[in-house]
Scaffold this motif. Sequence first.
Motif, PDB file in Angstrom:
ATOM      1  N   UNK A 100     -61.356   8.545  -8.376  1.00 10.96           N
ATOM      2  CA  UNK A 100     -61.558   7.384  -7.502  1.00 10.96           C
ATOM      3  C   UNK A 100     -61.174   7.729  -6.061  1.00 10.96           C
ATOM      4  N   UNK A 101     -60.040   8.377  -5.900  1.00 10.31           N
ATOM      5  CA  UNK A 101     -59.596   8.756  -4.557  1.00 10.31           C
ATOM      6  C   UNK A 101     -60.552   9.768  -3.924  1.00 10.31           C
ATOM      7  N   UNK A 102     -61.012  10.740  -4.727  1.00  6.85           N
ATOM      8  CA  UNK A 102     -61.886  11.770  -4.163  1.00  6.85           C
ATOM      9  C   UNK A 102     -63.251  11.197  -3.791  1.00  6.85           C
ATOM     10  N   UNK A 103     -63.769  10.278  -4.586  1.00  2.00           N
ATOM     11  CA  UNK A 103     -65.045   9.638  -4.248  1.00  2.00           C
ATOM     12  C   UNK A 103     -64.916   8.886  -2.928  1.00  2.00           C
ATOM     13  N   UNK A 104     -63.825   8.133  -2.746  1.00  2.00           N
ATOM     14  CA  UNK A 104     -63.656   7.401  -1.482  1.00  2.00           C
ATOM     15  C   UNK A 104     -63.493   8.363  -0.313  1.00  2.00           C
ATOM     16  N   UNK A 105     -62.834   9.493  -0.556  1.00  2.00           N
ATOM     17  CA  UNK A 105     -62.677  10.511   0.487  1.00  2.00           C
ATOM     18  C   UNK A 105     -64.042  11.077   0.900  1.00  2.00           C
ATOM     19  N   UNK A 106     -64.880  11.392  -0.094  1.00  2.00           N
ATOM     20  CA  UNK A 106     -66.209  11.954   0.181  1.00  2.00           C
ATOM     21  C   UNK A 106     -67.087  10.937   0.904  1.00  2.00           C
ATOM     22  N   UNK A 107     -66.993   9.664   0.498  1.00  2.00           N
ATOM     23  CA  UNK A 107     -67.775   8.632   1.189  1.00  2.00           C
ATOM     24  C   UNK A 107     -67.380   8.554   2.656  1.00  2.00           C
ATOM     25  N   UNK A 108     -66.080   8.653   2.944  1.00  2.00           N
ATOM     26  CA  UNK A 108     -65.630   8.648   4.334  1.00  2.00           C
ATOM     27  C   UNK A 108     -66.184   9.847   5.096  1.00  2.00           C
ATOM     28  N   UNK A 109     -66.208  11.004   4.447  1.00  2.00           N
ATOM     29  CA  UNK A 109     -66.784  12.195   5.087  1.00  2.00           C
ATOM     30  C   UNK A 109     -68.250  11.970   5.423  1.00  2.00           C
ATOM     31  N   UNK A 110     -69.000  11.456   4.467  1.00  2.00           N
ATOM     32  CA  UNK A 110     -70.429  11.228   4.687  1.00  2.00           C
ATOM     33  C   UNK A 110     -70.662  10.138   5.733  1.00  2.00           C
ATOM     34  N   UNK A 111     -69.844   9.105   5.700  1.00  2.00           N
ATOM     35  CA  UNK A 111     -70.044   7.953   6.590  1.00  2.00           C
ATOM     36  C   UNK A 111     -69.595   8.240   8.025  1.00  2.00           C
TER      37      UNK A 111
END
Length: 195
Positions: A117-128
């Motif tokens: 869950x934490x890594x998915x939110x981290x990746x979304x922030x990177x993409x966004x």
Amino acid sequence: MANITVGLIPSPDMPHKIINKIYDELPRAIQEQTDYDGWHFDKHVASIVGTAEHMDKAMDIAANMKKQKEWDYAICITDLPNFSNHKTVICDINYDNNIALISLPVLGAVKLKKKLKHFITYVIQLLHNGSSDQQLLNKRHFKLTQFNTVIPNEDTDDQNHERIVVKSTTLGWFHLIAGMTYANEPWSAIFDFKK
């Protein structure tokens, strides 16, 4: 600001099971990180993401599915290992297509739901945002594990493709073996023997 849709593409079995367990928590988790409440998630299980002979095509599959379903971002979650220069790869990110591929076993076997869950939110922030605070990734849920961001060798002309690898080869392999063992659910075989 318009709603933002993130498509999750887990392979069957363990990635799909873990995504189902955290799916309802993801909108709130990303909202807390970005102070924006227009996040929506969609999921589509794709067996081709979990087959070794198609690992190199998983990013293309994600890009096509993202376009077809009109998602803003797409993240594949596979139970296959990924390597780069003898280092375990936790994630491939393509900023041009707004897609990523996460290798679930590299997260290990302890607190897997929280880590994913934490890594998915981290990746979304990177993409966004195009960037995120890597110290947040290193310290919050990965106290002993450090990560490096590298440009894949095969993509020297493509500066918009990054890989996140585990800095320590030994620790990376330890997490990978533990994660792959957990993904294979060996305890289910014990119950079969009892029968």
